[in-house]
Design an enzyme around this catalytic site. Structure first.
Site, mmCIF file in Angstrom:
data_model
loop_
_atom_site.group_PDB
_atom_site.id
_atom_site.type_symbol
_atom_site.label_atom_id
_atom_site.label_comp_id
_atom_site.label_asym_id
_atom_site.label_seq_id
_atom_site.Cartn_x
_atom_site.Cartn_y
_atom_site.Cartn_z
ATOM 1 N N LYS A 110 -2.410 0.309 -9.483
ATOM 2 C CA LYS A 110 -1.662 0.078 -9.805
ATOM 3 C C LYS A 110 -1.984 -1.344 -8.058
ATOM 4 O O LYS A 110 -1.817 -2.776 -8.979
ATOM 5 C CB LYS A 110 -0.496 0.492 -8.876
ATOM 6 C CG LYS A 110 1.026 -0.716 -9.665
ATOM 7 C CD LYS A 110 0.862 -0.190 -10.918
ATOM 8 C CE LYS A 110 2.733 -0.426 -10.677
ATOM 9 N NZ LYS A 110 3.352 -0.166 -12.473
ATOM 10 N N CYS A 167 -10.743 18.660 5.272
ATOM 11 C CA CYS A 167 -9.869 19.421 5.086
ATOM 12 C C CYS A 167 -10.233 21.178 4.361
ATOM 13 O O CYS A 167 -11.532 21.432 4.006
ATOM 14 C CB CYS A 167 -8.450 19.089 4.399
ATOM 15 S SG CYS A 167 -6.654 19.937 4.404
ATOM 16 N N TYR A 168 -9.509 20.594 3.290
ATOM 17 C CA TYR A 168 -9.695 21.820 2.616
ATOM 18 C C TYR A 168 -11.051 21.801 1.665
ATOM 19 O O TYR A 168 -11.931 22.854 2.201
ATOM 20 C CB TYR A 168 -8.589 22.186 1.170
ATOM 21 C CG TYR A 168 -9.181 23.759 0.110
ATOM 22 C CD1 TYR A 168 -9.574 24.725 0.269
ATOM 23 C CD2 TYR A 168 -9.891 23.355 -1.268
ATOM 24 C CE1 TYR A 168 -9.451 25.735 -0.364
ATOM 25 C CE2 TYR A 168 -10.806 24.104 -2.223
ATOM 26 C CZ TYR A 168 -10.040 25.513 -1.230
ATOM 27 O OH TYR A 168 -10.318 26.849 -2.113
ATOM 28 N N HIS A 205 -7.227 13.362 8.222
ATOM 29 C CA HIS A 205 -7.460 12.692 6.688
ATOM 30 C C HIS A 205 -7.990 11.600 7.542
ATOM 31 O O HIS A 205 -7.161 10.317 7.347
ATOM 32 C CB HIS A 205 -6.263 12.862 6.185
ATOM 33 C CG HIS A 205 -6.481 14.286 5.749
ATOM 34 N ND1 HIS A 205 -6.486 14.751 4.301
ATOM 35 C CD2 HIS A 205 -5.593 15.529 6.075
ATOM 36 C CE1 HIS A 205 -6.103 15.719 3.890
ATOM 37 N NE2 HIS A 205 -5.275 16.007 4.992
ATOM 38 N N GLU A 255 -8.733 9.258 5.066
ATOM 39 C CA GLU A 255 -8.021 7.700 3.961
ATOM 40 C C GLU A 255 -6.608 7.686 4.076
ATOM 41 O O GLU A 255 -6.381 6.962 3.667
ATOM 42 C CB GLU A 255 -8.240 8.841 2.682
ATOM 43 C CG GLU A 255 -7.026 10.386 2.320
ATOM 44 C CD GLU A 255 -7.905 11.324 3.006
ATOM 45 O OE1 GLU A 255 -8.445 11.414 3.765
ATOM 46 O OE2 GLU A 255 -7.488 12.622 2.423
ATOM 47 N N GLY A 303 -6.700 20.682 -0.171
ATOM 48 C CA GLY A 303 -6.265 20.865 -1.384
ATOM 49 C C GLY A 303 -4.973 22.440 -0.772
ATOM 50 O O GLY A 303 -5.361 22.698 0.756
ATOM 51 N N ASP A 323 2.027 -3.257 -15.900
ATOM 52 C CA ASP A 323 1.004 -3.088 -16.093
ATOM 53 C C ASP A 323 1.184 -3.560 -17.517
ATOM 54 O O ASP A 323 -0.470 -4.057 -18.041
ATOM 55 C CB ASP A 323 0.874 -1.177 -16.469
ATOM 56 C CG ASP A 323 1.091 -0.532 -15.241
ATOM 57 O OD1 ASP A 323 0.784 -0.943 -14.193
ATOM 58 O OD2 ASP A 323 1.351 0.396 -15.130
#
Ligand code: XMP
Length: 507
Positions: free
Chosen positions: A365, A81-82, A168, A170, A54, A226
């Site tokens: 997506k 992180c945050y 990070h 991810e 964040g 979609d």
């Protein structure tokens, strides 16, 4: 019911990537607001909790904090992180400004033995983006990784099963990021990895049947990924109880409307194509301002849809192709920006339907694309580039006419054909009809004709982009084909603007 990893959002820009990362390891995850109470967390019974990054400084008075009772639940926690700073701060550690922040891929050294970083090579380059750091660990924690400027780049308290990483894991730019996630999910949380998209189809088909019973469902089909996958899934679940209205606003690319009709008219559902091009062109006549064009098209789309659905008699349910990122409880309260969702297929909220069906609302997506392929939709449709709801109208600068539409459609077709031959294609590419005329010479004649701009961009999220450095021979071929095959074009230019300061679309 799937095992759940709960991702608590504190305004981090990578929250969706965290969720995608666990799902790609076959562990289901959901993103919830960082404000969730410990009691609600307990009810959801997650196998583990991940606290996102964040933009705030945890030591400032109004910075977001989770419910402290979450640390009493006995559930493993990974702070990123945050998220790491907040956990350490709340558990008695100290967080301070780094002086010099770390941004980009930073050399990270693993120290000692750890559970979170077990089996991971010692020297890594991990993506970092921070100006604060944990300078004193809370009691019970040990340091497990360091960088040159950040002593506590990762830490853990194995007894309480609390883990923190300043980097990070991810993002794909971190070495061994998936291994870190895997250690957390499987070795620490004990997840079994049973989330599979095949199950999603089966579960959703059953849920739709149960919700809808023998009633009828109406879907506005735009031909985008979609709504197309939504139609395929609904047709599998309820067949002819489904009616799809495809509003062709006449602003699509070459042949696109016919392709959509061809695919869906073969399926076991009621498919209605409304050719409303003339109606849209009339409304757009003489309109030059981009925002006004968008508004007119959005409104007209809804009007056509309403007109057609009123002819069908009573239909009880409305279906929408809403996907997970559209509904993620946002961390907006913690200061991150949410992408505005500007889709022309957005139907009015005050509809008269008994209920709404949103069968893709749990998917990202790329998961929607995978499901589309599993349901037998052709590549051409599931891997379609994004196409703006207002269509070619916002790729024609100034007012829209049938003649300009025809011209742009053909130029765009050439651009798509030529760039489409490349092995590595840009994420989005198209032609724009500028409102500039230019002098040229064709044969022995002076011309004064249109200028076409070619746009091709590299992006992962469409929030920012770089222009694609297309090979000169490709650009040359596009230019000679467009000026040769289209009468009223005298010049072709290549747009080399990034976003920011430009945007992907010209209007
Ligand atoms: P911009 O031009 O905002 O575009 O940089 C970012 C991405 O969004 C698409 N786009 C739209 N999509 N309705 C949509 O469904 C719209 O009104 C719209 N405007 C832009 C654009 O094609 C790009 O992929």
């Amino acid at each position: 019911m799937n095992e759940l990893i709960l991702i608590l959002d504190f305004g981090g820009q990578y929250k969706e990537l965290i969720s995608r990362s666990t799902r790609s390891l076959n562990v289901y995850s959901e993103i919830k607001s960082g404000k969730i109470s410990a009691a609600e967390v307990k009810k959801l019974n997650p196998k583990g909790i991940i606290l996102t990054g964040g933009p705030n400084s945890v030591y400032l008075e109004n910075s977001p904090k989770c419910d402290p009772a979450i640390f009493e639940l006995g559930i493993p926690v990974l702070g990123i992180c945050y998220g790491m700073q907040m956990m350490c701060y709340m558990l008695g550690g100290r967080v301070e400004s780094c002086g010099v922040g770390e941004y980009g891929r930073i050399e990270t050294e693993i120290v000692g033995n750890s559970t979170l970083l077990q089996g991971i090579k010692s020297n890594l380059k991990m993506l970092m983006s921070h100006t604060d750091q944990v300078t004193e660990l809370p009691q019970g924690f040990q340091r497990i990784a360091s960088t040159q400027n950040c002593l506590n780049a990762a830490c853990e308290d194995n007894n309480r099963r609390f883990y923190g990483v300043q980097f990070h894991p991810e993002v794909e730019h971190s070495d061994c990021g998936q291994e870190v996630m895997r250690n957390f999910l499987f070795n620490i949380c004990g997840a079994s990895g049973t989330y599979h998209l095949e199950d999603y189809i089966e579960r959703t088909v059953n849920a739709i049947r149960q919700k809808v019973g023998t009633k009828r469902v109406l879907l506005g089909l735009s031909g985008g990924v979609d709504s197309s996958v939504c139609a395929a899934l609904l047709s599998k679940a309820i067949g002819e109880q489904l009616t799809c209205i495809f509003v062709d606003h006449g602003l699509m690319r070459l042949g696109e409307g016919d392709v959509i009709e061809h695919i869906f008219s073969k399926k076991k559902l009621n498919f209605i194509r409304v050719n409303a091009g003339t109606r849209f062109l009339q409304k757009l006549k003489g309109v030059k301002k981009p925002e006004q064009k968008r508004k007119i098209i959005g409104e007209e789309f809804v009007r056509v849809f309403e007109d057609e659905s009123s002819k069908l008699g009573n239909i009880e349910f409305l279906a929408q192709g809403t996907i997970y990122p559209d509904i993620i409880e946002s961390g907006g309260e913690f200061g991150d920006t949410i992408k505005s969702h500007h889709n022309v297929g957005g139907l009015p909220d005050n509809h008269a339907f008994e209920g709404v069906v949103e069968p893709l609302s749990g998917l990202f997506k790329d998961e929607v694309r995978i499901i589309g392929k599993m349901l037998g939709l052709p590549e051409l449709l599931v891997n379609r580039q994004p196409f703006p709801g207002p269509g070619l109208a916002i790729r024609i600068m100034g007012d829209v006419t049938q003649q300009k539409l025809d011209l742009l459609r053909y130029a765009d077709h050439i651009v798509c054909q030529e760039i489409g031959k490349l092995r590595k294609k840009p994420q989005q590419y198209f032609a724009v009809l500028t409102d500039t005329r230019s002098v040229g010479v064709k044969g022995d004649h002076r011309t004064y004709d249109h200028v076409i701009a070619v746009r091709a961009v590299e992006t992962s999220d469409f929030m920012t982009c770089e222009y694609t450095p297309l090979p000169h021979n490709v650009l040359g071929r596009i230019s000679s084909r467009i000026t040769g095959e289209i009468k009223r074009v005298s010049r072709v230019v290549y747009d080399i603007t990034g976003k920011p300061p430009g945007t992907v679309e010209w209007e």
